[in-house]
Scaffold this active site. Structure first.
Site, PDB file in Angstrom:
ATOM      1  N   TRP A 123      11.058  -8.530   9.631  1.00 33.44           N
ATOM      2  CA  TRP A 123      11.076  -7.682   8.429  1.00 33.44           C
ATOM      3  C   TRP A 123       9.735  -6.984   8.249  1.00 33.44           C
ATOM      4  CZ3 TRP A 123      13.653  -6.228   3.925  1.00 33.44           C
ATOM      5  CH2 TRP A 123      12.846  -5.896   2.818  1.00 33.44           C
ATOM      6  N   ASN A 125       7.605  -4.522   5.213  1.00 29.10           N
ATOM      7  CA  ASN A 125       7.554  -3.662   4.021  1.00 29.10           C
ATOM      8  C   ASN A 125       6.226  -2.923   3.996  1.00 29.10           C
ATOM      9  OD1 ASN A 125       7.346  -6.635   3.068  1.00 29.10           O
ATOM     10  ND2 ASN A 125       6.507  -5.665   1.286  1.00 29.10           N
ATOM     11  N   ASP A 126       5.437  -3.013   2.947  1.00 31.25           N
ATOM     12  CA  ASP A 126       4.311  -2.097   2.733  1.00 31.25           C
ATOM     13  C   ASP A 126       3.378  -1.917   3.928  1.00 31.25           C
ATOM     14  OD1 ASP A 126       5.386  -2.995   0.362  1.00 31.25           O
ATOM     15  OD2 ASP A 126       3.514  -3.728  -0.454  1.00 31.25           O
ATOM     16  N   GLN A 142       3.042  -5.419   5.936  1.00 35.45           N
ATOM     17  CA  GLN A 142       3.689  -6.650   5.480  1.00 35.45           C
ATOM     18  C   GLN A 142       4.779  -6.999   6.480  1.00 35.45           C
ATOM     19  OE1 GLN A 142       3.193  -8.488   2.016  1.00 35.45           O
ATOM     20  NE2 GLN A 142       1.396  -7.850   3.172  1.00 35.45           N
ATOM     21  N   TRP A 150      12.789 -10.457   3.830  1.00 32.87           N
ATOM     22  CA  TRP A 150      11.445 -10.683   3.274  1.00 32.87           C
ATOM     23  C   TRP A 150      11.128 -12.175   3.130  1.00 32.87           C
ATOM     24  CZ3 TRP A 150       9.075 -13.134  -0.723  1.00 32.87           C
ATOM     25  CH2 TRP A 150       7.783 -12.723  -1.040  1.00 32.87           C
ATOM     26  N   PHE A 182      -0.349 -11.037   1.108  1.00 41.91           N
ATOM     27  CA  PHE A 182       0.280  -9.858   0.515  1.00 41.91           C
ATOM     28  C   PHE A 182      -0.574  -8.603   0.792  1.00 41.91           C
ATOM     29  CE2 PHE A 182       3.509 -11.178  -3.014  1.00 41.91           C
ATOM     30  CZ  PHE A 182       4.196 -11.958  -2.096  1.00 41.91           C
ATOM     31  N   ARG A 251      -2.265  -7.968  -7.953  1.00 33.52           N
ATOM     32  CA  ARG A 251      -2.212  -7.869  -6.488  1.00 33.52           C
ATOM     33  C   ARG A 251      -2.404  -6.449  -5.949  1.00 33.52           C
ATOM     34  NH1 ARG A 251       3.224  -9.168  -7.850  1.00 33.52           N
ATOM     35  NH2 ARG A 251       4.677  -7.447  -7.504  1.00 33.52           N
ATOM     36  N   ASP A 252      -2.446  -6.402  -4.620  1.00 39.32           N
ATOM     37  CA  ASP A 252      -2.465  -5.156  -3.833  1.00 39.32           C
ATOM     38  C   ASP A 252      -3.764  -4.363  -3.997  1.00 39.32           C
ATOM     39  OD1 ASP A 252       0.113  -6.049  -3.421  1.00 39.32           O
ATOM     40  OD2 ASP A 252       1.051  -4.549  -4.714  1.00 39.32           O
ATOM     41  N   GLU A 296       2.492  -2.295  -8.863  1.00 43.93           N
ATOM     42  CA  GLU A 296       2.288  -2.537  -7.428  1.00 43.93           C
ATOM     43  C   GLU A 296       1.576  -1.382  -6.695  1.00 43.93           C
ATOM     44  OE1 GLU A 296       5.824  -5.582  -6.333  1.00 43.93           O
ATOM     45  OE2 GLU A 296       6.329  -3.488  -5.965  1.00 43.93           O
TER      46      GLU A 296
HETATM   47  C1  FRU Z   1       5.412  -4.115  -2.781  1.00 45.76           C
HETATM   48  C2  FRU Z   1       5.027  -5.573  -2.765  1.00 45.76           C
HETATM   49  C3  FRU Z   1       3.580  -5.773  -3.094  1.00 45.76           C
HETATM   50  C4  FRU Z   1       3.275  -7.090  -2.469  1.00 45.76           C
HETATM   51  C5  FRU Z   1       4.112  -7.042  -1.224  1.00 45.76           C
HETATM   52  C6  FRU Z   1       4.655  -8.375  -0.814  1.00 45.76           C
HETATM   53  O1  FRU Z   1       6.489  -3.821  -1.953  1.00 45.76           O
HETATM   54  O2  FRU Z   1       5.859  -6.290  -3.665  1.00 45.76           O
HETATM   55  O3  FRU Z   1       3.307  -5.709  -4.462  1.00 45.76           O
HETATM   56  O4  FRU Z   1       1.918  -7.254  -2.162  1.00 45.76           O
HETATM   57  O5  FRU Z   1       5.169  -6.157  -1.481  1.00 45.76           O
HETATM   58  O6  FRU Z   1       5.298  -8.280   0.407  1.00 45.76           O
END
Ligand code: FRU
Length: 545
Positions: A123, A125-126, A142, A150, A182, A251-252, A296
């Site tokens: 998987w 993501n970001d 990610q 996820w 994250f 976060r982030d 986020e």
């Molecule tokens: C956004 C998010 C972030 C977090 C990450 C976790 O898609 O939710 O806020 O750091 O993905 O995978």
């Protein structure tokens, strides 16, 4: 634990497998795991000399749907102990190999995108830690290496010399006792403010969120070998704000160097918006201000308006793609607009590159396209890298996004170049290419009325525009030149997704490619009332792999 008498022939005969536990001498680089989405997640841990090295959840299955892998080359010639609290029969099936299982067909699988970066397995993501350094664009992201959904957030890693062709490298950051790794940023600490390297040999520093059981904290790690291997800072976390905000959602971190105050600036998602922190050394952070209205993946960057370096504005941007324009003084962002947006659809969590050379000067963004690839052992993709610019429009200054110019290098020759066509003529020309897996189509549609017009591919609307409602594909959009009665588009068709850039980047839209099996029409320019096609250009495309 019960001895189950299994001898792991596929590994080495001397490796004995107890129920839920096995010792394994690592003689090869990859450990492959059979998995199935039908099976419950259970925890697997690797121990070296009784020290816990890695821990994650996995759906191990003796009847696998697909295989995933872990790079275990760091344990070469050592014996690790693997403990699994799930199906021991499935544990017996794991395999050590020199290359991940499936490597022979890697990137040639039936539903593997050919214009977008996707991870080998698992998987995504970001995008994280986007940074240019020493001839390489880094794309961390990610990643759950152990299934196509996820979980277990790691930082995957890929590099490119042109932002188009990518090489996937081993995992950069693993989850640890502070939590899952994250999203976050990477910077080059040229001044060695962190003390992790030297001014001559500056460290690459990652600033990321550790997602723990009861809180999210900000941590740092550094690399002295261009992001290949990372050392986590023993003083982590460097920022823990749960008590200040009474919220675990903090976060982030997006971090950049702000020259006027000679400080690092962090924009951080907290509770109901984005906070700004500053630091002299990446280790101690001071709260400066907060702005409400985001969730986020914060971003904050400066851009020239209409390319004029004497006229600049700052952009405060969030994961949803909404943004505000304003001013920034090193402490506070003061908006001069309300919330605006230019990217819609499947795209989320866009991040822009740090450290792009001044001679280039572009603001380049990659987002996460929430796209599925049916039947594939991976999910999600990175968007086409896009250049962001600020331009003056009748509604004020607005953000524009367009594919980076490097994408042109993927184009084969122009196969259609026509002007002033009827919709029927355009449909006929375009339908020669209706079954191509990838295409780039540039077109301008002309209309006579403010009623719906568009372009379909196998019954799916790629463009669905209505000047009366001011809607494209369901989202409000006011054209820069709303009296032109024309709309221009740059359409990127990949195996599983389609992205359309309207009016030279005034709006962009990303969607899952979902042909209607009962539709045999292919491409169809349509209008409620009379339309024509002013321009039509079609390119077939090369693969990025
Ligand atoms: C956004 C998010 C972030 C977090 C990450 C976790 O898609 O939710 O806020 O750091 O993905 O995978």
């Amino acid at each position: 634990m019960k001895w189950n008498g299994l001898i792991i022939g596929a590994l080495i005969c001397t490796n004995l497998c107890f129920a839920g536990e096995m010792k394994l001498k690592i003689t090869k680089s990859y450990l492959n795991f059979p998995v199935s989405q039908m099976v419950e997640r259970k925890t697997m841990s690797f121990y070296l000399h009784d020290k816990l090295e890695r821990s994650f959840v996995i759906r191990l299955s003796a009847e696998p749907e697909y295989w995933v892998f872990a790079d275990v080359s760091e344990f070469k010639n050592k014996e690790i102990r693997i403990v699994y609290d799930g199906d021991s029969a499935a544990l017996a099936k794991i395999q050590l190999t020199d290359e991940p299982i499936g490597s022979e067909t890697m990137y040639k699988e039936s539903n593997r995108p050919q214009l977008h970066f996707t991870t080998k397995r698992g998987w995504t993501n970001d995008p994280n830690g986007l940074i240019y350094y020493d001839g390489e664009y880094h794309l961390f992201y990610q990643h759950n290496p152990y299934e196509k959904e996820w979980e277990n957030m790691h930082w995957g890693h890929a590099v490119s010399e042109d932002l188009i062709h990518w090489t996937e490298l081993p995992t950069a950051l693993y989850p640890d006792e502070q939590g899952r790794a994250f999203s976050g940023t990477a910077v080059i600490d040229y001044g060695n403010t962190s003390g992790f390297g030297s001014k001559k040999n500056p460290p690459m520093v990652a600033i990321y969120t550790a997602d723990g059981i009861d809180r999210q904290v900000q941590c740092i790690a550094f690399s002295m070998d261009k992001g290949r291997t990372w050392t986590k800072y023993p003083g982590n976390p460097v920022l823990d704000t749960k008590e200040n905000w009474n919220s675990r959602d903090t976060r982030d971190p997006k971090v950049f160097w702000y020259e006027p105050s000679e400080r690092w600036i962090m924009v951080l998602n907290e509770k109901d918006g984005h906070s700004i922190y500053s630091s002299e050394n990446l280790k101690t952070w001071n709260f400066e201000s907060h702005i409400v209205g985001f969730w986020e993946c914060p971003e904050l960057f400066e851009l020239s308006v209409d390319g004029n370096d004497d006229d600049k504005l700052w952009v405060m941007y969030g994961a949803s793609g909404t943004y505000m324009l304003g001013n920034f003084d090193g402490k506070e962002f003061r908006p001069v607009t309300g919330k605006l947006a230019c990217s819609f659809g499947a795209i989320y969590a866009g991040q822009t590159y740090n450290n792009i050379p001044a001679t280039d000067g572009r603001r380049i963004q990659i987002g996460w396209d929430r796209i599925e690839h049916q039947g594939m052992p991976f999910k999600g993709q990175m968007s086409i890298p896009m250049e962001l610019t600020l331009r003056t429009t009748p509604s004020g200054v607005r953000l524009f996004c367009n594919p980076i110019k490097e994408l042109d290098d993927l184009q084969n020759e122009l196969v259609v170049a026509a002007k002033d066509l009827s919709a029927e003529e355009a449909n006929r020309l375009l339908n020669e290419y209706k079954d191509f897996e990838t295409l780039r189509i540039k077109t301008t549609i002309r209309f006579t009325h403010s009623t719906p017009i568009g372009l379909d591919l196998y019954g799916q609307h790629i463009i669905d525009y209505d000047l009366n409602f001011n809607r494209i594909n369901g989202f409000f959009y006011s054209q820069t030149d709303f009296e032109s009665k024309e709309i221009s588009t740059d359409i990127l068709i990949d195996k599983t997704s389609i992205q359309v850039f309207f009016d030279d980047g005034g709006m962009s839209f990303c969607l899952q490619r979902e042909p209607n099996k009962n539709n045999h029409q292919g491409f169809l320019f349509w209008g409620h009332l009379e339309i024509g096609v002013k321009e039509l250009e079609v390119y077939t495309m090369k693969s990025i792999w």
